[in-house]
Each structure stands twice: as C-alpha cells, then as structure tokens.
Enzyme design. Sequence first.
Site, short mmCIF file in Angstrom:
data_model
loop_
_atom_site.label_atom_id
_atom_site.label_comp_id
_atom_site.label_asym_id
_atom_site.label_seq_id
_atom_site.Cartn_x
_atom_site.Cartn_y
_atom_site.Cartn_z
N LEU A 103 0.89 -1.16 0.00
CA LEU A 103 0.00 0.00 0.00
C LEU A 103 0.93 1.21 0.00
O LEU A 103 2.01 1.17 0.61
CB LEU A 103 -0.88 0.01 1.26
CG LEU A 103 -1.93 -1.10 1.36
CD1 LEU A 103 -2.67 -1.04 2.70
CD2 LEU A 103 -2.93 -1.02 0.21
N ASP A 104 0.52 2.29 -0.66
CA ASP A 104 1.36 3.49 -0.69
C ASP A 104 1.57 4.02 0.73
O ASP A 104 0.78 3.76 1.63
CB ASP A 104 0.67 4.60 -1.51
CG ASP A 104 0.51 4.21 -2.96
OD1 ASP A 104 1.26 3.33 -3.43
OD2 ASP A 104 -0.38 4.78 -3.62
N ILE A 105 2.60 4.84 0.89
CA ILE A 105 2.91 5.36 2.22
C ILE A 105 1.72 6.13 2.82
O ILE A 105 1.48 6.10 4.01
CB ILE A 105 4.21 6.22 2.18
CG1 ILE A 105 4.66 6.56 3.59
CG2 ILE A 105 4.05 7.46 1.33
CD1 ILE A 105 6.10 7.01 3.70
N LYS A 187 -5.39 5.54 -7.42
CA LYS A 187 -5.15 6.97 -7.62
C LYS A 187 -5.14 7.30 -9.12
O LYS A 187 -5.71 8.30 -9.57
CB LYS A 187 -3.82 7.40 -6.99
CG LYS A 187 -3.85 7.34 -5.47
CD LYS A 187 -2.47 7.61 -4.91
CE LYS A 187 -2.47 7.43 -3.40
NZ LYS A 187 -1.12 7.32 -2.85
#
Length: 225
Positions: A103-105, A187
């Site tokens: 998962l992205d930061i 996104k």
Amino acid sequence: MAERLQKILSARGVASRRKAEELILAGRVSFNGRVATLGDTADPDTDVITVDGKTLPAANANVYIMLNKPQGVVSATTDNIHTTVIDLINDFKYLDLFPVGRLDIDTEGLLLITNDGALSHNLLSPKKHVDKTYFLKTNNSLTSDDMKRIEEGVYLDNELTLPAKIEKVSEYEYLLTIHEGKFHQVKRMIEAVGKSVTYLKRVSFGPLVLDNNLPLGKYRFLTEE
Ligand code: URA
C-alpha cells in the site's frame, strides 16, 4: 533433544535470546504446565511450551497477520528513513515476515503480513484476479459518466484496466473494487477521469475484510479459518 528454553524461543521466532531470557525471568514462560526458570531445558518436539499462556508455534509455522496500516509507514521489510509495516509487528520478529503486496505510504488499511511465500505469490498473481476494495475520498464529486468509465476500464500504461465496481458512499466518498494491482492503481484510475484521491484506505483483500475494531497501526493474527 533438550535445549535451553531461550534458544527454543528464539528459534521459534518469539524473541531474541536475550529477550527470551527476560520473558523467562518475568515468569511468562511455562513448559508442561509449570513456570520455567532461567537455565531450564526442554525438548521442543515433545514438551508443551507456552508464552503468556499461548502455545509456541510449530517450527517453520506459517503466520498470518492482518494489519491496519497507518499513513507514514512503508510497505517494506526494511527502510533507512521510514518505519516499515514489519516494525509494527512485535511478535515473531525472527520469522522473516513480509507484507503481501504494497500500500502506498499515504494509504491506510488492510495489509496481510505473513512468512508464507506461496500464499503471497498466489494472492498477488495477476492471473488470480483477487478482489481488493478501497474506500476513497476525492477532491471533486465523480459524475455518473466518470463512474461508468472507471467501471468499464481506463487506460493505464497503455492497457485498459479490468472491469471494476464503484459505489457512491457520499458526495466525495466511494468504494472501489478492483481485481488487479497496478502501481498506484486506484489513484491513477481516479486521475484518468480528471479527479484526484485525497484519502485512500483498503477495506478488503480477497476474502479478508478489515476488522472495524482494529485500530490504525494494530494487528491481529488470523484464525485457522
Ligand atoms: N492504489 C493506489 O493508488 N494506492 C494504493 O496504496 C493501493 C491501490
């Protein structure tokens, strides 16, 4: 063959040897129903060893953990700058745990942590199309045309995304289910219709649904089932 308890505890991934000695001194370790003392030996194959009342995992046991990942933490096993998702796991430090995918930061939510490479490979395989559902907030309301485009597929890296499902929760909030895991996929899918994601949280991954009562940064072991 009998071995020192602290050696067994560290081999089973409970704690380093030094920490295991502390656990024994604190009276938290038992074997065959009696509280262990430092210097005790046990046979890991036949003796029942418990820590805080919980039986030790078998040697080479697979461990499955559901983490509610907070923002600011990276989905990696090591990082020079940021806290990693593995740093958040205080148990079984020595079992070579890793996150299943990323998962992205700045993304929160459900991340599976395991030491089971085969399971991870299966869950991430593009051929398996494992469902992932995300709760997201956008900077602008999505029109019904935007939602239709997202469901039917948008071009990312010159490839059409697989059919997806998007549901409106409120004016700027949506639930999006996708079946693949391209880089920054959610996104970029929202950007493809000219809007942007301001908050992203994964709420399910295959059959796993994030527990409502699992606080950010906390985890639980998955049951056998
Ligand atoms: N899609 C994204 O854009 N980011 C994530 O972290 C997960 C899915």
